[in-house]
Design a protein around this motif. Structure first.
Motif, PDB file in Angstrom:
ATOM      1  N   ALA A 173       0.836  -1.209   0.000  1.00  0.00           N
ATOM      2  CA  ALA A 173       0.000   0.000   0.000  1.00  0.00           C
ATOM      3  C   ALA A 173       0.871   1.259   0.000  1.00  0.00           C
ATOM      4  N   ASP A 174       1.960   1.235   0.766  1.00  0.00           N
ATOM      5  CA  ASP A 174       2.847   2.392   0.846  1.00  0.00           C
ATOM      6  C   ASP A 174       3.488   2.689  -0.513  1.00  0.00           C
ATOM      7  N   TYR A 175       3.880   1.629  -1.224  1.00  0.00           N
ATOM      8  CA  TYR A 175       4.507   1.817  -2.544  1.00  0.00           C
ATOM      9  C   TYR A 175       3.504   2.382  -3.546  1.00  0.00           C
ATOM     10  N   ILE A 176       2.246   1.938  -3.469  1.00  0.00           N
ATOM     11  CA  ILE A 176       1.205   2.484  -4.360  1.00  0.00           C
ATOM     12  C   ILE A 176       1.039   3.977  -4.110  1.00  0.00           C
ATOM     13  N   LEU A 177       1.001   4.363  -2.839  1.00  0.00           N
ATOM     14  CA  LEU A 177       0.848   5.784  -2.503  1.00  0.00           C
ATOM     15  C   LEU A 177       2.027   6.606  -3.018  1.00  0.00           C
ATOM     16  N   GLN A 178       3.238   6.047  -2.907  1.00  0.00           N
ATOM     17  CA  GLN A 178       4.418   6.750  -3.419  1.00  0.00           C
ATOM     18  C   GLN A 178       4.323   6.946  -4.935  1.00  0.00           C
ATOM     19  N   LYS A 179       3.870   5.900  -5.628  1.00  0.00           N
ATOM     20  CA  LYS A 179       3.750   6.008  -7.083  1.00  0.00           C
ATOM     21  C   LYS A 179       2.643   6.975  -7.469  1.00  0.00           C
ATOM     22  N   GLN A 180       1.550   6.978  -6.731  1.00  0.00           N
ATOM     23  CA  GLN A 180       0.482   7.945  -6.991  1.00  0.00           C
ATOM     24  C   GLN A 180       1.021   9.371  -6.912  1.00  0.00           C
ATOM     25  N   GLU A 181       1.787   9.622  -5.852  1.00  0.00           N
ATOM     26  CA  GLU A 181       2.371  10.950  -5.640  1.00  0.00           C
ATOM     27  C   GLU A 181       3.298  11.321  -6.794  1.00  0.00           C
ATOM     28  N   ALA A 182       4.114  10.353  -7.247  1.00  0.00           N
ATOM     29  CA  ALA A 182       5.053  10.603  -8.347  1.00  0.00           C
ATOM     30  C   ALA A 182       4.299  10.892  -9.647  1.00  0.00           C
ATOM     31  N   ILE A 183       3.267  10.106  -9.927  1.00  0.00           N
ATOM     32  CA  ILE A 183       2.498  10.278 -11.170  1.00  0.00           C
ATOM     33  C   ILE A 183       1.745  11.607 -11.151  1.00  0.00           C
ATOM     34  N   LYS A 184       1.207  11.974  -9.979  1.00  0.00           N
ATOM     35  CA  LYS A 184       0.524  13.267  -9.855  1.00  0.00           C
ATOM     36  C   LYS A 184       1.478  14.425 -10.155  1.00  0.00           C
ATOM     37  N   GLU A 185       2.729  14.275  -9.726  1.00  0.00           N
ATOM     38  CA  GLU A 185       3.716  15.342  -9.968  1.00  0.00           C
ATOM     39  C   GLU A 185       4.164  15.375 -11.421  1.00  0.00           C
ATOM     40  N   LEU A 186       4.339  14.202 -12.010  1.00  0.00           N
ATOM     41  CA  LEU A 186       4.822  14.134 -13.392  1.00  0.00           C
ATOM     42  C   LEU A 186       3.767  14.537 -14.417  1.00  0.00           C
ATOM     43  N   ALA A 187       2.513  14.171 -14.165  1.00  0.00           N
ATOM     44  CA  ALA A 187       1.460  14.331 -15.176  1.00  0.00           C
ATOM     45  C   ALA A 187       1.385  15.743 -15.773  1.00  0.00           C
ATOM     46  N   PRO A 188       1.337  16.807 -14.975  1.00  0.00           N
ATOM     47  CA  PRO A 188       1.226  18.153 -15.570  1.00  0.00           C
ATOM     48  C   PRO A 188       2.535  18.700 -16.136  1.00  0.00           C
ATOM     49  N   ASN A 189       3.669  18.036 -15.825  1.00  0.00           N
ATOM     50  CA  ASN A 189       4.985  18.525 -16.266  1.00  0.00           C
ATOM     51  C   ASN A 189       5.273  18.022 -17.682  1.00  0.00           C
ATOM     52  N   ASN A 219       1.512  10.134 -18.448  1.00  0.00           N
ATOM     53  CA  ASN A 219       0.887  10.538 -19.706  1.00  0.00           C
ATOM     54  C   ASN A 219      -0.573  10.054 -19.757  1.00  0.00           C
ATOM     55  N   PHE A 220      -0.798   8.833 -19.262  1.00  0.00           N
ATOM     56  CA  PHE A 220      -2.148   8.276 -19.160  1.00  0.00           C
ATOM     57  C   PHE A 220      -3.012   9.168 -18.265  1.00  0.00           C
ATOM     58  N   ALA A 221      -2.444   9.602 -17.133  1.00  0.00           N
ATOM     59  CA  ALA A 221      -3.167  10.488 -16.213  1.00  0.00           C
ATOM     60  C   ALA A 221      -3.459  11.842 -16.862  1.00  0.00           C
ATOM     61  N   TYR A 222      -2.476  12.369 -17.607  1.00  0.00           N
ATOM     62  CA  TYR A 222      -2.647  13.667 -18.273  1.00  0.00           C
ATOM     63  C   TYR A 222      -3.752  13.602 -19.329  1.00  0.00           C
ATOM     64  N   ASN A 223      -3.783  12.520 -20.083  1.00  0.00           N
ATOM     65  CA  ASN A 223      -4.801  12.363 -21.132  1.00  0.00           C
ATOM     66  C   ASN A 223      -6.194  12.112 -20.567  1.00  0.00           C
ATOM     67  N   ASN A 224      -6.252  11.720 -19.292  1.00  0.00           N
ATOM     68  CA  ASN A 224      -7.538  11.416 -18.659  1.00  0.00           C
ATOM     69  C   ASN A 224      -7.653  12.194 -17.350  1.00  0.00           C
ATOM     70  N   SER A 225      -7.663  13.502 -17.477  1.00  0.00           N
ATOM     71  CA  SER A 225      -7.645  14.365 -16.293  1.00  0.00           C
ATOM     72  C   SER A 225      -8.907  14.242 -15.445  1.00  0.00           C
ATOM     73  N   ASP A 226      -9.976  13.644 -15.999  1.00  0.00           N
ATOM     74  CA  ASP A 226     -11.213  13.468 -15.238  1.00  0.00           C
ATOM     75  C   ASP A 226     -11.189  12.191 -14.398  1.00  0.00           C
ATOM     76  N   TYR A 227     -10.153  11.355 -14.558  1.00  0.00           N
ATOM     77  CA  TYR A 227     -10.045  10.125 -13.766  1.00  0.00           C
ATOM     78  C   TYR A 227      -9.656  10.470 -12.330  1.00  0.00           C
ATOM     79  N   GLN A 228      -9.966   9.552 -11.421  1.00  0.00           N
ATOM     80  CA  GLN A 228      -9.693   9.781 -10.003  1.00  0.00           C
ATOM     81  C   GLN A 228      -8.660   8.767  -9.480  1.00  0.00           C
ATOM     82  N   TYR A 229      -7.820   9.235  -8.562  1.00  0.00           N
ATOM     83  CA  TYR A 229      -6.878   8.319  -7.903  1.00  0.00           C
ATOM     84  C   TYR A 229      -7.622   7.614  -6.763  1.00  0.00           C
ATOM     85  N   PRO A 230      -7.592   6.284  -6.749  1.00  0.00           N
ATOM     86  CA  PRO A 230      -8.316   5.574  -5.689  1.00  0.00           C
ATOM     87  C   PRO A 230      -7.696   5.793  -4.313  1.00  0.00           C
ATOM     88  N   ASN A 231      -8.537   5.781  -3.323  1.00  0.00           N
ATOM     89  CA  ASN A 231      -8.069   5.827  -1.941  1.00  0.00           C
ATOM     90  C   ASN A 231      -7.479   4.463  -1.590  1.00  0.00           C
TER      91      ASN A 231
END
Length: 586
Positions: A148-164, A368-380
């Motif tokens: 679970a901790d690794y998923i959260l870390q990757k979520q954080e990384a993808i959130k940061e990368l997506a708009p860049n 890039n997947f997250a950027y192309n689908n900005s209406d998608y939600q990150y699961p809790n």
């Protein structure tokens, strides 16, 4: 944004191509001028023409250097433009990205059944990698069950990368310019794991003695100390070449271990530089950056040194360089020594650096997947809940996508019924694929969701194995045995689609009920799709933990109508006979 970037690159390319054409013409003029003045020097025997020719030769070399840099810039901006053109085509419904078919594995717990790889797969939908390392890292990411901790870390990384977008596309462009296939990257790995041959000490003694003696002979010739010195210059020049000829077998063995390694490493060093120079806030990206540091040097510097060593070693095939440089001071011997020192100091780090680049490429694709689908939600990321509200399948066009909600918290096992073509299998895959994306740290097409990383096991598309003389039924039983064995070790999440299809109806019914009750006893979460309505009665025994869901079909004006909406209860309508009658089969 993709359209804007593509247009900007078109303008840049036009300017660069004009410059390139002008420089190319200048090369021809300067070369012709050099030849012409050399001819005049020889024909008229006037030294001044030789000096003029030398000036034009120097200018020619400078212009060639500029031309090569322009060529690299053109390749970069062409690739960047193509990346944005591809994204525009993708958003319009056409995409030709690598499908990852090579990673298809029928024995995997869920990837084969969920069609993660192959044409129009989730891998092809997400993949934006340019190297084999990136492709492999993305494939591995889609098949992992992380913490679970690794998923959260990757979520954080993808959130940061997506708009860049600027960094992501720069990094992606460099990865495509690396142009490495599987064999190229594996050659680097093989080389990094191989031992370098240490040449005999006699070679080093000769590499020092002959150039020193040559230098002393040149001095004696210049100062006209004795008539023997010109002959000694020729002698030691020749001995240097003979010594290098003898030593070249070590160099050729080293070069032979990794074809194209110099170009690949040079591009990888640029990728490392791009990643190292970027400032990140997320823990996961910072951790990856920290792994690229070695004492006082950066990974970029270390890999660039290696690329330069290989590039210099490759010049051994150039006859002019071999004679001129090795005849004077056994140039390639000293390059080989530097390579040996590099390998002694950094051999263990090289492949680790390469794997980190692959992981960044995989994260880049998910961003890039997250950027192309900005209406998608990150699961809790929960500790005990898997639930989806208004969940959709990412590969179904948005205008045709029907979303449904499902909660496995209170009713942890669901028996799903529905007529043919009503959407049962699609819904199972919708849950499976969105779980896979959630485990990758990616956003999903849901209004909101909660997941926790349970191992995922799926049985949906088994086939007969003629090579193993294995029936369809036996293949199913083997998969069910794997699932039960795994459930005995730890909690798991299962998706089963019409199991035991390879046997008669009575066996199938009793066998399916037996499997459901066995899994229920082991506290397994998940869903099973079935046509046997009698199987649904199993929920009566466990009303607190099991429930029935269904997809219904209506026949209106002699036509089938599917709404693909998940409903409570057991399916009441059937359509197989109706379809066969309509197609005049019966």
């Amino acid at each position: 944004m993709y359209s804007k970037i593509s247009q900007e690159q078109e303008v840049i390319l036009k300017k660069l191509l004009n410059q390139k054409n002008a420089i190319s013409f200048a090369r021809i003029v300067l070369l012709a001028a050099s030849v012409y003045f050399l001819y005049l020097m020889l024909y008229r025997k006037q030294e001044v023409f030789g000096w003029v020719a030398l000036v034009f030769i120097v200018l020619f070399i400078l212009v060639v250097t500029v031309y090569l840099k322009l060529q690299s810039k053109v390749a970069y901006h062409k690739t960047l433009k193509q990346i944005n053109t591809n994204e525009l085509a993708f958003l319009s419904g056409t995409y030709q990205f690598t499908d990852g078919l090579a990673y298809q594995n029928p024995q995997h717990a869920f990837s084969y059944d969920l069609d993660l790889f192959g044409s129009h797969s989730i891998f092809q939908f997400i993949n934006r990698t340019g190297t084999f390392l990136g492709e492999e890292a993305l494939a591995e990411s889609l098949q992992q069950i992380p913490t679970a901790d690794y998923i959260l870390q990757k979520q954080e990384a993808i959130k940061e990368l997506a708009p860049n977008l600027t960094f992501r596309q720069h990094f992606q462009t460099l990865s495509h310019l690396a142009d490495t296939a599987k064999e190229d990257d594996l050659a680097i790995k093989k080389w990094s794991e191989s031992s370098i041959q240490t040449p005999p000490k006699s070679n080093q003694i000769l590499a020092i003695a002959f150039p020193v003696l040559l230098f002393l002979s040149v001095l004696g010739w210049i100062f006209n100390l004795h008539a023997v010195f010109p002959k000694l210059v020729f002698l030691f020049f020749t001995l240097n070449l003979i010594a290098m000829g003898s030593f070249s077998r070590f160099i050729m063995k080293e070069i032979g271990k990794s074809d194209k390694i110099s170009n690949a490493l040079m591009q990888y060093s640029k990728m490392l530089q791009a990643f190292e120079n970027q400032s990140f806030q997320s823990k996961h990206l910072q951790l990856l950056q920290n792994q690229l540091k070695f004492k006082q040097n950066t990974a970029f510097e270390i890999v660039t040194q290696l690329a330069n060593h290989f590039e210099k070693l490759n010049t051994i095939a150039n006859l002019f360089v071999f004679i001129a440089f090795n005849g004077l001071f056994q140039y390639h011997f000293w390059v080989y020594k530097k390579l040996q020192n590099w390998k002694n100091n950094h051999q263990k780090q090289l492949w680790e650096y390469m794997k980190i680049l692959g992981e960044v490429e995989a994260l880049n694709s998910l961003a890039n997947f997250a950027y192309n689908n900005s209406d998608y939600q990150y699961p809790n990321i929960s500790s005990d809940q898997i639930a989806f509200e208004n969940l959709g399948h990412p590969l179904i066009p948005k205008d045709k996508r029907v979303r449904n909600s499902i909660d496995f918290h209170k009713k942890r096992f669901v028996i799903l019924t529905g007529s043919n073509m009503s959407g049962k299998s699609t819904f199972l895959r919708t849950i499976g694929i969105n779980l896979v994306l959630s485990y990758c740290g990616a956003p999903i097409d849901a209004q909101q969701a909660s997941v926790y990383p349970l191992p995922l096991w799926v049985s949906m598309r088994l086939t007969d194995s003629l090579s193993d003389s294995e029936s369809f039924f036996f293949a199913e039983v083997k998969r069910l045995k794997q699932i039960v064995t795994e459930a005995e070790k730890q909690p798991i999440f299962v998706l089963l689609d019409e199991i035991l299809k390879g046997t008669n109806s009575n066996d199938k019914q009793s066998g399916t009920i037996g499997v459901i009750e066995k899994l229920h006893q082991m506290n397994v979460l998940g869903m099973i799709a079935t046509h046997d309505l009698e199987v649904c009665e199993t929920t009566n025994k466990y009303p607190e933990t099991m429930e029935n869901k269904c997809f219904e079909v209506e026949i209106i004006a002699n036509e089938l109508h599917f709404d693909y909406l998940l409903k409570n209860g057991i399916c009441q309508n059937k359509n197989a006979t109706f379809i066969m009658k309509k197609m005049e089969i019966i």
